[in-house]
Design an enzyme around this catalytic site. Structure first.
Site, PDB file in Angstrom:
ATOM      1  N   HIS A   1      -8.504   2.097  -5.542  1.00 45.66           N
ATOM      2  CA  HIS A   1      -7.712   1.145  -4.761  1.00 45.66           C
ATOM      3  C   HIS A   1      -6.248   1.484  -4.957  1.00 45.66           C
ATOM      4  CE1 HIS A   1     -11.251  -1.227  -4.014  1.00 45.66           C
ATOM      5  NE2 HIS A   1     -11.534  -1.134  -5.292  1.00 45.66           N
TER       6      HIS A   1
ATOM      7  N   TYR B   1       0.793  -1.231   0.000  1.00 42.89           N
ATOM      8  CA  TYR B   1       0.000   0.000   0.000  1.00 42.89           C
ATOM      9  C   TYR B   1       0.826   1.283   0.000  1.00 42.89           C
ATOM     10  CZ  TYR B   1      -3.775  -3.261   1.013  1.00 42.89           C
ATOM     11  OH  TYR B   1      -4.679  -4.292   0.946  1.00 42.89           O
TER      12      TYR B   1
HETATM   13  C1  DQA Z   1      -7.649  -1.847  -1.102  1.00 48.08           C
HETATM   14  C2  DQA Z   1      -7.711  -3.264  -1.658  1.00 48.08           C
HETATM   15  C3  DQA Z   1      -8.638  -4.136  -0.835  1.00 48.08           C
HETATM   16  O1  DQA Z   1      -8.693  -5.454  -1.377  1.00 48.08           O
HETATM   17  C4  DQA Z   1      -8.137  -4.231   0.594  1.00 48.08           C
HETATM   18  O2  DQA Z   1      -9.030  -4.983   1.381  1.00 48.08           O
HETATM   19  C5  DQA Z   1      -7.863  -2.902   1.197  1.00 48.08           C
HETATM   20  C6  DQA Z   1      -7.279  -1.848   0.383  1.00 48.08           C
HETATM   21  C7  DQA Z   1      -6.610  -0.973  -1.825  1.00 48.08           C
HETATM   22  O3  DQA Z   1      -6.671   0.246  -1.659  1.00 48.08           O
HETATM   23  O4  DQA Z   1      -5.739  -1.493  -2.520  1.00 48.08           O
HETATM   24  O5  DQA Z   1      -8.041  -2.721   2.397  1.00 48.08           O
HETATM   25  O6  DQA Z   1      -8.927  -1.240  -1.270  1.00 48.08           O
END
Ligand code: DQA
Length: 143
Positions: A99, A22
């Protein structure tokens, strides 16, 4: 122009949480960048994060008729929440799904989004910049 940015569960821990997936940018930094970008474009940007599905739904309901559009990273709720999808549809607000990670290049269960077919569009896998692109795209659409 008013835009509400919503962040789902665990995104309050951005910067520390799985940084390889992330990134190292914190949620505060993302929100500040969006407010600044919005200001430059003549838009006010409000942000809200919750770890609770109901709190996000309450916020979406309250936004109806009060803001012009939404940007949402529903996090894990993307893949599970019919209620969140229903709230987004009922708000009648245009929204962009964001995302940080590329949900299509991870576990199979992350490929399914319960909101993408009712979104204006989806930005996935571009990290924090994805939020900026979403804000630019939403404002361009609203103008
Ligand atoms: C997310 C991707 C999702 O699958 C995950 O559960 C997240 C973050 C992303 O920003 O990449 O918490 O939304």
């Amino acid at each position: 122009m008013k835009i509400l940015v919503l962040h789902g569960p665990n995104l309050n821990r951005l910067g520390q949480r799985e940084p390889d997936v992330y990134g190292r940018v914190t949620l505060e930094e993302i929100d500040a960048g969006l407010r600044e970008l919005g200001e430059g474009e003549g838009a006010s940007v409000e942000t809200f994060q919750s770890n609770h599905e109901g709190a996000l739904i309450d916020r979406i309901q309250a936004a109806r008729g009060r803001v012009d559009g939404l940007i949402i990273n529903p996090a894990g709720l993307t893949h599970t929440s019919v209620s969140l999808r229903d709230a987004l549809v009922a708000s009648e607000l245009p929204f962009i799904e964001v995302h940080l990670s590329n949900v299509h290049a991870r576990e199979e269960f992350r490929r399914r989004s319960l909101v993408s077919d009712v979104a204006v569009g989806q930005v996935t896998g571009l990290g924090a910049i994805g939020y900026e692109l979403a804000l630019r795209a939403l404002l361009a659409r609203l103008k």
